[in-house]
Design a protein around this motif. Structure first.
Motif, PDB file in Angstrom:
ATOM      1  N   SER A   1      39.868  88.320  11.793  1.00  0.00           N
ATOM      2  CA  SER A   1      39.312  89.509  12.422  1.00  0.00           C
ATOM      3  C   SER A   1      38.147  89.160  13.349  1.00  0.00           C
ATOM      4  O   SER A   1      37.284  88.348  13.001  1.00  0.00           O
ATOM      5  CB  SER A   1      38.833  90.457  11.321  1.00  0.00           C
ATOM      6  N   ASN A   2      38.143  89.763  14.530  1.00  0.00           N
ATOM      7  CA  ASN A   2      37.050  89.675  15.508  1.00  0.00           C
ATOM      8  C   ASN A   2      36.762  88.279  16.042  1.00  0.00           C
ATOM      9  O   ASN A   2      35.671  88.015  16.541  1.00  0.00           O
ATOM     10  CB  ASN A   2      35.769  90.291  14.939  1.00  0.00           C
ATOM     11  N   VAL A   3      37.745  87.384  15.984  1.00  0.00           N
ATOM     12  CA  VAL A   3      37.571  86.034  16.521  1.00  0.00           C
ATOM     13  C   VAL A   3      38.189  85.969  17.921  1.00  0.00           C
ATOM     14  O   VAL A   3      39.307  86.436  18.141  1.00  0.00           O
ATOM     15  CB  VAL A   3      38.209  84.987  15.580  1.00  0.00           C
ATOM     16  N   LEU A   4      37.456  85.380  18.862  1.00  0.00           N
ATOM     17  CA  LEU A   4      37.912  85.254  20.242  1.00  0.00           C
ATOM     18  C   LEU A   4      39.128  84.332  20.301  1.00  0.00           C
ATOM     19  O   LEU A   4      39.102  83.225  19.762  1.00  0.00           O
ATOM     20  CB  LEU A   4      36.780  84.704  21.105  1.00  0.00           C
ATOM     21  N   HIS A   5      40.204  84.796  20.987  1.00  0.00           N
ATOM     22  CA  HIS A   5      41.440  84.019  21.067  1.00  0.00           C
ATOM     23  C   HIS A   5      42.239  84.393  22.306  1.00  0.00           C
ATOM     24  O   HIS A   5      42.060  85.466  22.878  1.00  0.00           O
ATOM     25  CB  HIS A   5      42.291  84.205  19.806  1.00  0.00           C
ATOM     26  N   GLY A   6      43.130  83.483  22.726  1.00  0.00           N
ATOM     27  CA  GLY A   6      43.993  83.729  23.874  1.00  0.00           C
ATOM     28  C   GLY A   6      45.001  82.602  24.004  1.00  0.00           C
ATOM     29  O   GLY A   6      44.931  81.595  23.283  1.00  0.00           O
ATOM     30  N   VAL A   7      45.956  82.781  24.920  1.00  0.00           N
ATOM     31  CA  VAL A   7      47.012  81.782  25.112  1.00  0.00           C
ATOM     32  C   VAL A   7      47.277  81.570  26.595  1.00  0.00           C
ATOM     33  O   VAL A   7      47.022  82.446  27.422  1.00  0.00           O
ATOM     34  CB  VAL A   7      48.336  82.183  24.419  1.00  0.00           C
ATOM     35  N   VAL A   8      47.822  80.398  26.908  1.00  0.00           N
ATOM     36  CA  VAL A   8      48.342  80.087  28.240  1.00  0.00           C
ATOM     37  C   VAL A   8      49.744  79.534  28.042  1.00  0.00           C
ATOM     38  O   VAL A   8      49.940  78.581  27.271  1.00  0.00           O
ATOM     39  CB  VAL A   8      47.464  79.053  28.972  1.00  0.00           C
ATOM     40  N   ALA A   9      50.718  80.134  28.718  1.00  0.00           N
ATOM     41  CA  ALA A   9      52.101  79.667  28.626  1.00  0.00           C
ATOM     42  C   ALA A   9      52.298  78.511  29.605  1.00  0.00           C
ATOM     43  O   ALA A   9      52.171  78.693  30.818  1.00  0.00           O
ATOM     44  CB  ALA A   9      53.065  80.803  28.953  1.00  0.00           C
ATOM     45  N   LEU A  10      52.620  77.342  29.095  1.00  0.00           N
ATOM     46  CA  LEU A  10      52.838  76.185  29.952  1.00  0.00           C
ATOM     47  C   LEU A  10      54.254  76.161  30.517  1.00  0.00           C
ATOM     48  O   LEU A  10      54.524  75.455  31.486  1.00  0.00           O
ATOM     49  CB  LEU A  10      52.556  74.899  29.173  1.00  0.00           C
ATOM     50  N   GLU A  11      55.135  76.939  29.904  1.00  0.00           N
ATOM     51  CA  GLU A  11      56.507  77.143  30.375  1.00  0.00           C
ATOM     52  C   GLU A  11      56.914  78.524  29.874  1.00  0.00           C
ATOM     53  O   GLU A  11      56.196  79.113  29.061  1.00  0.00           O
ATOM     54  CB  GLU A  11      57.434  76.050  29.842  1.00  0.00           C
ATOM     55  N   PRO A  12      58.018  79.079  30.356  1.00  0.00           N
ATOM     56  CA  PRO A  12      58.421  80.393  29.835  1.00  0.00           C
ATOM     57  C   PRO A  12      58.534  80.327  28.307  1.00  0.00           C
ATOM     58  O   PRO A  12      59.019  79.326  27.756  1.00  0.00           O
ATOM     59  CB  PRO A  12      59.796  80.627  30.467  1.00  0.00           C
ATOM     60  N   GLY A  13      58.057  81.361  27.644  1.00  0.00           N
ATOM     61  CA  GLY A  13      58.093  81.336  26.191  1.00  0.00           C
ATOM     62  C   GLY A  13      57.889  82.704  25.576  1.00  0.00           C
ATOM     63  O   GLY A  13      57.547  83.673  26.256  1.00  0.00           O
TER      64      GLY A  13
END
Length: 122
Positions: free
Chosen positions: A95-107
């Motif tokens: 809960s309340n932790v900073l997070h994110g993603v980057v797709a290096l290929e379609p996924g």
């Protein structure tokens, strides 16, 4: 016997079975699409598809989240730590932790939140 009708959501959630093909994708922009697969007040399951290079921007929310990479390769950042994950890998966000993603290929990511994300239904 196979039932093909998917009942509409009620104020308390969706049916207990999920037929993904019966659920439309929601375009979130920036090469990201989402399907809300099912929910009740305690949890929500979503599928999120990313084009190569698409970004799930760093953010935080009070919900706990876990995810599985269904396909593709992602750089996932949680609380300042980044890990490259591919199909079959997963992660857990407190809960309340900073997070994110980057797709290096379609996924595609399969996300589960608890409690449900009411903001996704607005």
């Amino acid at each position: 016997m196979t039932e093909t009708n998917t009942p509409a959501a009620t104020p308390t959630g969706t049916d207990v079975f999920v037929v993904a093909d019966a659920i439309a994708w929601e375009d979130l922009g920036g090469g990201v699409r989402r399907k809300i697969l099912g929910w009740n007040p305690d949890m929500m399951m979503t599928r999120v598809a990313f084009e190569a290079g698409a970004i799930g921007a760093l953010h935080r929310h009070p919900h706990r989240q876990c995810a599985v990479v269904e396909s593709g390769v992602f750089d996932v950042t949680i609380d300042g730590r980044t890990q490259r994950l591919s199909a079959g890998d997963g992660y857990i966000v407190p809960s309340n932790v900073l997070h994110g993603v980057v797709a290096l290929e379609p996924g595609v990511l399969l996300d589960v939140f608890t409690p449900m994300r009411e903001d996704f239904l607005a």
